[in-house]
Design a protein around this motif. Structure first.
Motif, PDB file in Angstrom:
ATOM      1  N   LEU A  33      18.999  -8.168  -3.450  1.00 47.66           N
ATOM      2  CA  LEU A  33      18.830  -7.435  -2.207  1.00 47.66           C
ATOM      3  C   LEU A  33      17.570  -7.976  -1.546  1.00 47.66           C
ATOM      4  CD1 LEU A  33      19.642  -3.866  -3.532  1.00 47.66           C
ATOM      5  CD2 LEU A  33      21.148  -5.438  -2.330  1.00 47.66           C
ATOM      6  N   GLU A  34      17.690  -8.353  -0.285  1.00 43.73           N
ATOM      7  CA  GLU A  34      16.576  -8.968   0.419  1.00 43.73           C
ATOM      8  C   GLU A  34      15.967  -7.978   1.405  1.00 43.73           C
ATOM      9  OE1 GLU A  34      16.023 -13.180   2.521  1.00 43.73           O
ATOM     10  OE2 GLU A  34      17.327 -11.812   3.616  1.00 43.73           O
ATOM     11  N   ILE A  35      14.643  -7.956   1.429  1.00 45.26           N
ATOM     12  CA  ILE A  35      13.908  -7.127   2.380  1.00 45.26           C
ATOM     13  C   ILE A  35      13.101  -8.074   3.253  1.00 45.26           C
ATOM     14  CG2 ILE A  35      12.260  -5.256   2.686  1.00 45.26           C
ATOM     15  CD1 ILE A  35      12.811  -4.592  -0.323  1.00 45.26           C
ATOM     16  N   ARG A  36      13.392  -8.099   4.528  1.00 44.58           N
ATOM     17  CA  ARG A  36      12.647  -8.935   5.470  1.00 44.58           C
ATOM     18  C   ARG A  36      11.538  -8.086   6.083  1.00 44.58           C
ATOM     19  NH1 ARG A  36      17.141 -12.859   8.295  1.00 44.58           N
ATOM     20  NH2 ARG A  36      18.090 -13.511   6.329  1.00 44.58           N
ATOM     21  N   CYS A  37      10.318  -8.523   5.877  1.00 42.93           N
ATOM     22  CA  CYS A  37       9.143  -7.738   6.251  1.00 42.93           C
ATOM     23  C   CYS A  37       8.432  -8.328   7.457  1.00 42.93           C
ATOM     24  CB  CYS A  37       8.182  -7.679   5.065  1.00 42.93           C
ATOM     25  SG  CYS A  37       8.912  -6.957   3.576  1.00 42.93           S
ATOM     26  N   ALA A  38       7.891  -7.445   8.285  1.00 43.17           N
ATOM     27  CA  ALA A  38       7.205  -7.866   9.507  1.00 43.17           C
ATOM     28  C   ALA A  38       5.802  -8.384   9.240  1.00 43.17           C
ATOM     29  CB  ALA A  38       7.143  -6.708  10.495  1.00 43.17           C
ATOM     30  N   ASP A  39       5.128  -7.868   8.198  1.00 49.09           N
ATOM     31  CA  ASP A  39       3.739  -8.248   7.959  1.00 49.09           C
ATOM     32  C   ASP A  39       3.398  -8.117   6.474  1.00 49.09           C
ATOM     33  OD1 ASP A  39       3.342  -5.456   7.511  1.00 49.09           O
ATOM     34  OD2 ASP A  39       2.820  -5.162   9.615  1.00 49.09           O
ATOM     35  N   GLN A  40       2.158  -8.478   6.137  1.00 52.77           N
ATOM     36  CA  GLN A  40       1.737  -8.433   4.736  1.00 52.77           C
ATOM     37  C   GLN A  40       1.715  -7.016   4.196  1.00 52.77           C
ATOM     38  OE1 GLN A  40       1.124 -11.410   2.978  1.00 52.77           O
ATOM     39  NE2 GLN A  40       1.330 -10.026   1.224  1.00 52.77           N
ATOM     40  N   ALA A  41       1.386  -6.048   5.032  1.00 53.85           N
ATOM     41  CA  ALA A  41       1.370  -4.656   4.574  1.00 53.85           C
ATOM     42  C   ALA A  41       2.761  -4.233   4.095  1.00 53.85           C
ATOM     43  CB  ALA A  41       0.875  -3.730   5.685  1.00 53.85           C
ATOM     44  N   GLU A  42       3.801  -4.619   4.813  1.00 50.43           N
ATOM     45  CA  GLU A  42       5.169  -4.300   4.381  1.00 50.43           C
ATOM     46  C   GLU A  42       5.521  -5.046   3.098  1.00 50.43           C
ATOM     47  OE1 GLU A  42       8.305  -4.889   7.233  1.00 50.43           O
ATOM     48  OE2 GLU A  42       7.819  -3.031   8.277  1.00 50.43           O
ATOM     49  N   ILE A  43       5.165  -6.323   3.036  1.00 54.08           N
ATOM     50  CA  ILE A  43       5.421  -7.092   1.809  1.00 54.08           C
ATOM     51  C   ILE A  43       4.785  -6.381   0.625  1.00 54.08           C
ATOM     52  CG2 ILE A  43       4.891  -9.242   0.573  1.00 54.08           C
ATOM     53  CD1 ILE A  43       5.048 -10.660   3.357  1.00 54.08           C
ATOM     54  N   ASP A  44       3.515  -6.011   0.761  1.00 54.91           N
ATOM     55  CA  ASP A  44       2.787  -5.359  -0.330  1.00 54.91           C
ATOM     56  C   ASP A  44       3.392  -4.002  -0.684  1.00 54.91           C
ATOM     57  OD1 ASP A  44       1.119  -7.567  -0.329  1.00 54.91           O
ATOM     58  OD2 ASP A  44      -0.504  -6.554   0.762  1.00 54.91           O
ATOM     59  N   HIS A  45       3.796  -3.243   0.323  1.00 54.59           N
ATOM     60  CA  HIS A  45       4.398  -1.927   0.077  1.00 54.59           C
ATOM     61  C   HIS A  45       5.652  -2.051  -0.784  1.00 54.59           C
ATOM     62  CE1 HIS A  45       6.107   2.058   0.720  1.00 54.59           C
ATOM     63  NE2 HIS A  45       7.231   1.438   1.038  1.00 54.59           N
ATOM     64  N   TYR A  46       6.566  -2.907  -0.372  1.00 51.07           N
ATOM     65  CA  TYR A  46       7.822  -3.036  -1.117  1.00 51.07           C
ATOM     66  C   TYR A  46       7.603  -3.721  -2.466  1.00 51.07           C
ATOM     67  CZ  TYR A  46      10.169  -1.273   2.960  1.00 51.07           C
ATOM     68  OH  TYR A  46      10.575  -0.459   3.992  1.00 51.07           O
ATOM     69  N   TRP A  47       6.735  -4.705  -2.501  1.00 50.42           N
ATOM     70  CA  TRP A  47       6.451  -5.412  -3.751  1.00 50.42           C
ATOM     71  C   TRP A  47       5.903  -4.437  -4.792  1.00 50.42           C
ATOM     72  CZ3 TRP A  47       7.803 -10.270  -4.969  1.00 50.42           C
ATOM     73  CH2 TRP A  47       7.256 -10.833  -6.128  1.00 50.42           C
ATOM     74  N   ASP A  48       4.853  -3.719  -4.412  1.00 52.43           N
ATOM     75  CA  ASP A  48       4.229  -2.778  -5.350  1.00 52.43           C
ATOM     76  C   ASP A  48       5.174  -1.630  -5.695  1.00 52.43           C
ATOM     77  OD1 ASP A  48       1.903  -4.332  -5.321  1.00 52.43           O
ATOM     78  OD2 ASP A  48       0.956  -3.111  -3.755  1.00 52.43           O
ATOM     79  N   GLY A  49       5.866  -1.120  -4.687  1.00 54.31           N
ATOM     80  CA  GLY A  49       6.773   0.003  -4.915  1.00 54.31           C
ATOM     81  C   GLY A  49       7.904  -0.338  -5.858  1.00 54.31           C
ATOM     82  N   LEU A  50       8.522  -1.481  -5.662  1.00 53.86           N
ATOM     83  CA  LEU A  50       9.671  -1.850  -6.499  1.00 53.86           C
ATOM     84  C   LEU A  50       9.266  -2.299  -7.899  1.00 53.86           C
ATOM     85  CD1 LEU A  50      11.798  -3.585  -3.752  1.00 53.86           C
ATOM     86  CD2 LEU A  50      12.356  -1.450  -4.945  1.00 53.86           C
ATOM     87  N   LEU A  51       8.029  -2.744  -8.068  1.00 53.41           N
ATOM     88  CA  LEU A  51       7.544  -3.122  -9.398  1.00 53.41           C
ATOM     89  C   LEU A  51       7.080  -1.910 -10.214  1.00 53.41           C
ATOM     90  CD1 LEU A  51       5.514  -6.368  -8.677  1.00 53.41           C
ATOM     91  CD2 LEU A  51       7.659  -6.182  -9.955  1.00 53.41           C
ATOM     92  N   ALA A  52       6.835  -0.792  -9.544  1.00 53.68           N
ATOM     93  CA  ALA A  52       6.297   0.396 -10.214  1.00 53.68           C
ATOM     94  C   ALA A  52       7.185   0.842 -11.370  1.00 53.68           C
ATOM     95  CB  ALA A  52       6.134   1.529  -9.208  1.00 53.68           C
ATOM     96  N   GLY A  53       6.553   1.207 -12.447  1.00 56.86           N
ATOM     97  CA  GLY A  53       7.277   1.777 -13.574  1.00 56.86           C
ATOM     98  C   GLY A  53       8.000   0.779 -14.452  1.00 56.86           C
ATOM     99  N   GLY A  54       7.644  -0.494 -14.361  1.00 60.38           N
ATOM    100  CA  GLY A  54       8.240  -1.430 -15.296  1.00 60.38           C
ATOM    101  C   GLY A  54       8.980  -2.606 -14.714  1.00 60.38           C
TER     102      GLY A  54
END
Length: 159
Positions: A77-98
């Motif tokens: 599943l691909e998430i196309r992000c507008a800026d680094q803040a979005e990249i970081d949000h989804y990256w950190d969020g989806l990595l959470a918990g393992g």
């Protein structure tokens, strides 16, 4: 017109996964949780079978299909992000918990689902007439795990 929906298979964790994804994506919600009305060879009476949920307006179904089915890199599943803040949000969020980082903006979440978290800038530069900028951005991306938008933009410029 028919509507396509992405169905994700889980080992008895569809509802938990849907709640997790809804916590990461804005404007998301669980629409319904369907449970078995009778004992079956798989889930018992009252156990979750299907969870229907929306992630930022896109419909998904989580199927509690049981063990033995693994995701592969063949589908992500691909998430196309507008800026680094979005990249970081989804990256950190989806990595959470393992979850675990892979390469080139790819990660695997705690349920085994593969994700690509990438800036829309990459697609813009790849589709531009400046083939050298595209090559430089692509080459820079290949050395990254989490994508760094500023570094990609600098590479495209030749900095």
């Amino acid at each position: 017109m028919a509507q396509m929906t992405t169905c994700l298979w889980f080992d008895r964790k569809a509802e938990e996964a849907a709640e997790f994804y809804c916590s990461v994506f804005p404007r998301s919600r669980i629409i319904s949780v369907d449970r078995t009305p009778i004992d079956t060879p798989g889930p018992k009476t009252g156990e979750v079978v299907v969870v229907e949920f929306e992630l930022d307006g896109r419909l998904f179904v989580g199927l509690d299909g049981g063990p033995g089915v693994e995701y592969t890199d063949a589908v992500s599943l691909e998430i196309r992000c507008a800026d680094q803040a979005e990249i970081d949000h989804y990256w950190d969020g989806l990595l959470a918990g393992g979850g675990r980082e892979v390469q080139c903006g790819w990660l695997i979440d705690r349920y085994g689902v593969r994700w690509q978290v990438a800036p829309t800038f990459l697609y813009d530069v790849w589709r531009s007439d400046d083939r050298q900028a595209a090559v430089r951005a692509f080459t820079a991306m290949m050395d990254m795990v989490r994508l760094d938008l500023a570094a990609l933009e600098a590479a495209a410029r030749g900095d």
